[in-house]
Design a protein around this motif. Structure first.
Motif, PDB file in Angstrom:
ATOM      1  N   LYS A  75       0.827  -1.213   0.000  1.00  0.00           N
ATOM      2  CA  LYS A  75       0.000   0.000   0.000  1.00  0.00           C
ATOM      3  C   LYS A  75       0.863   1.267   0.000  1.00  0.00           C
ATOM      4  O   LYS A  75       0.566   2.260   0.675  1.00  0.00           O
ATOM      5  N   THR A  76       1.945   1.171  -0.758  1.00  0.00           N
ATOM      6  CA  THR A  76       2.798   2.326  -1.012  1.00  0.00           C
ATOM      7  C   THR A  76       2.556   2.752  -2.454  1.00  0.00           C
ATOM      8  O   THR A  76       2.412   1.899  -3.343  1.00  0.00           O
ATOM      9  N   PHE A  77       2.508   4.056  -2.697  1.00  0.00           N
ATOM     10  CA  PHE A  77       2.214   4.539  -4.045  1.00  0.00           C
ATOM     11  C   PHE A  77       3.450   4.433  -4.933  1.00  0.00           C
ATOM     12  O   PHE A  77       4.547   4.855  -4.558  1.00  0.00           O
ATOM     13  N   LEU A  78       3.247   3.833  -6.102  1.00  0.00           N
ATOM     14  CA  LEU A  78       4.301   3.648  -7.095  1.00  0.00           C
ATOM     15  C   LEU A  78       4.017   4.575  -8.266  1.00  0.00           C
ATOM     16  O   LEU A  78       2.965   4.471  -8.914  1.00  0.00           O
ATOM     17  N   ILE A  79       4.935   5.497  -8.526  1.00  0.00           N
ATOM     18  CA  ILE A  79       4.781   6.460  -9.611  1.00  0.00           C
ATOM     19  C   ILE A  79       5.840   6.158 -10.660  1.00  0.00           C
ATOM     20  O   ILE A  79       7.039   6.322 -10.414  1.00  0.00           O
ATOM     21  N   SER A  80       5.428   5.718 -11.827  1.00  0.00           N
ATOM     22  CA  SER A  80       6.389   5.398 -12.880  1.00  0.00           C
ATOM     23  C   SER A  80       6.654   6.623 -13.750  1.00  0.00           C
ATOM     24  O   SER A  80       5.736   7.147 -14.381  1.00  0.00           O
ATOM     25  N   PRO A  81       7.913   7.068 -13.841  1.00  0.00           N
ATOM     26  CA  PRO A  81       8.252   8.201 -14.695  1.00  0.00           C
ATOM     27  C   PRO A  81       8.631   7.771 -16.107  1.00  0.00           C
ATOM     28  O   PRO A  81       9.031   8.594 -16.915  1.00  0.00           O
TER      29      PRO A  81
END
Length: 388
Positions: A116-122
């Motif tokens: 439940k950690t946010f994963l932001i793909s750049p």
């Protein structure tokens, strides 16, 4: 605990609430990208673009200091899982930003989102998480992998190229690139060549291209693969038009230089995009890092602005994950690329362009926009995603 108890007591006297944001001073963001080996330049652009955004934000989000924890995935899926678990369990990061490559994303996606950690793909935006497997803890500030390649397929179709040779690395993003190219291109595929990831010798493929004489070459070869392919292509005296994605861009041009001039690419942005925020970013990036930013840096900068917009929306309190997810989905920030919003699957709806490599008066090389190919364009998998 004693300090927290004192804070709670003081808060009670003052009639205010102690939030997790009060107790935890810093927002910790793990940046996991490839910064070693042939693809190192790509990851460095992400690190630099993200760091520049945090600097421009004054090192804070909603009044809380921001700490960046960098990690190198070394383009090894198993090693990336170990690294990301370290970010989650040891460093206890609030967000993970990364990676570059889709095979690494496929390795770390579940460990991050299950926690439940946010994963932001750049950068990486595989089809596998754009449809039925979409996830409320996963957001992409780049594109769905197919889309950039769709640009080149449409251009090949519109220009009447009857036969095209396809050359890509044999992994998820390579397969996505072929699928994307074929969406609009209806001509003949003279051959599809899938090379092992990190291939640096393309003589066998160049010999086939010379023998088959296609009307154009479509290739997706990021990082060091693209550097070698372009150099070998020019050394071979090949004249077939090159339509590429992530093969000639600001991460590879410093090494390719004149060999890449005139080659076409597809992108969601280029350094000469004419809007105030983009111009300011390019100037600041070049001053800070003595290089021209590419889409990797731009998308990483936007990833930082996205996180900042969500942190501000929840007033620095990251304990309510649902509220943070809602705030991320709104994407309430001004993107460097201009038009930007999320589809229901957490992938962007945006404009796409045909670009061409040019040599600037100062001797540096950059991609420049030739024409807009798609406007406000979302991916085709979003329809299979239940709204986040």
């Amino acid at each position: 605990m004693k300090q927290l108890t004192k804070l709670a007591g003081l808060a009670a006297l003052l009639g205010v609430a102690v939030t997790p944001a009060t107790a935890q001073e810093k927002i910790k963001i793990g940046v996991l990208v490839t910064t070693s080996g042939p693809a190192a330049a790509l990851g460095q652009q992400v690190r630099d673009g993200f760091a520049l955004a945090i600097k421009d934000l004054g090192g804070k989000m909603a009044g809380r200091d921001v700490e960046i924890v960098n990690a190198d995935d070394e383009l090894k899926p198993d090693g990336a899982v170990v690294k990301v678990r370290g970010l989650l369990e040891r460093d206890k990061v609030d967000f993970v930003v990364g990676p570059i490559f889709s095979n690494i994303l496929q390795a770390i996606h579940r460990p991050v989102t299950d926690s439940k950690t946010f994963l932001i793909s750049p950068n990486a935006g595989p089809s596998s998480y754009a449809g039925k497997e979409c996830n409320p803890f996963f957001y992409v500030t780049s594109y769905q992998n197919d889309q950039v390649h769709e640009i080149l397929g449409k251009v090949a179709q519109d220009r009447g190229y009857k036969r095209v040779y396809l050359l890509v690395p044999n992994y998820q993003a390579g397969r996505d690139s072929v699928a994307g190219f074929k969406l609009d291109y209806k001509g003949e595929i003279s051959e599809e060549s899938y090379t092992p990831l990190n291939t640096l010798d393309f003589q066998p493929e160049l010999s086939k291209i010379a023998a088959l004489k296609p009307d154009a070459l479509f290739t997706f070869m990021p990082g060091g693969m693209g550097v070698n392919l372009v150099k070998q292509y020019k050394q071979a005296g090949a004249t077939v038009p090159v339509l590429s994605a992530f093969t000639v861009d600001e991460s590879t041009l410093p090494a390719q230089q004149d060999a890449a001039v005139g080659m076409f690419g597809g992108a969601n942005w280029a350094p000469n995009l004419d809007n105030p925020q983009s111009k300011k970013f390019v100037t600041a990036y070049e001053a800070a890092y003595n290089g021209v930013p590419g889409t990797y840096a731009m998308q990483a900068y936007d990833a930082a602005l996205l996180i900042d917009s969500a942190v501000k929306a929840v007033k620095g309190d990251l304990s309510n994950k649902d509220a943070v997810a809602v705030a991320l989905k709104k994407a309430d920030f001004t993107s460097l690329r201009g038009n930007f919003k999320f589809s229901n699957n957490g992938y962007p709806i945006q404009d796409f362009y045909l670009t061409k490599v040019a040599k600037r008066p100062d001797g540096k090389f950059q991609t420049e926009i030739v024409e807009k190919v798609f406007s406000n364009y979302g991916d085709r998998y979003a329809k299979d995603c239940a709204a986040k």
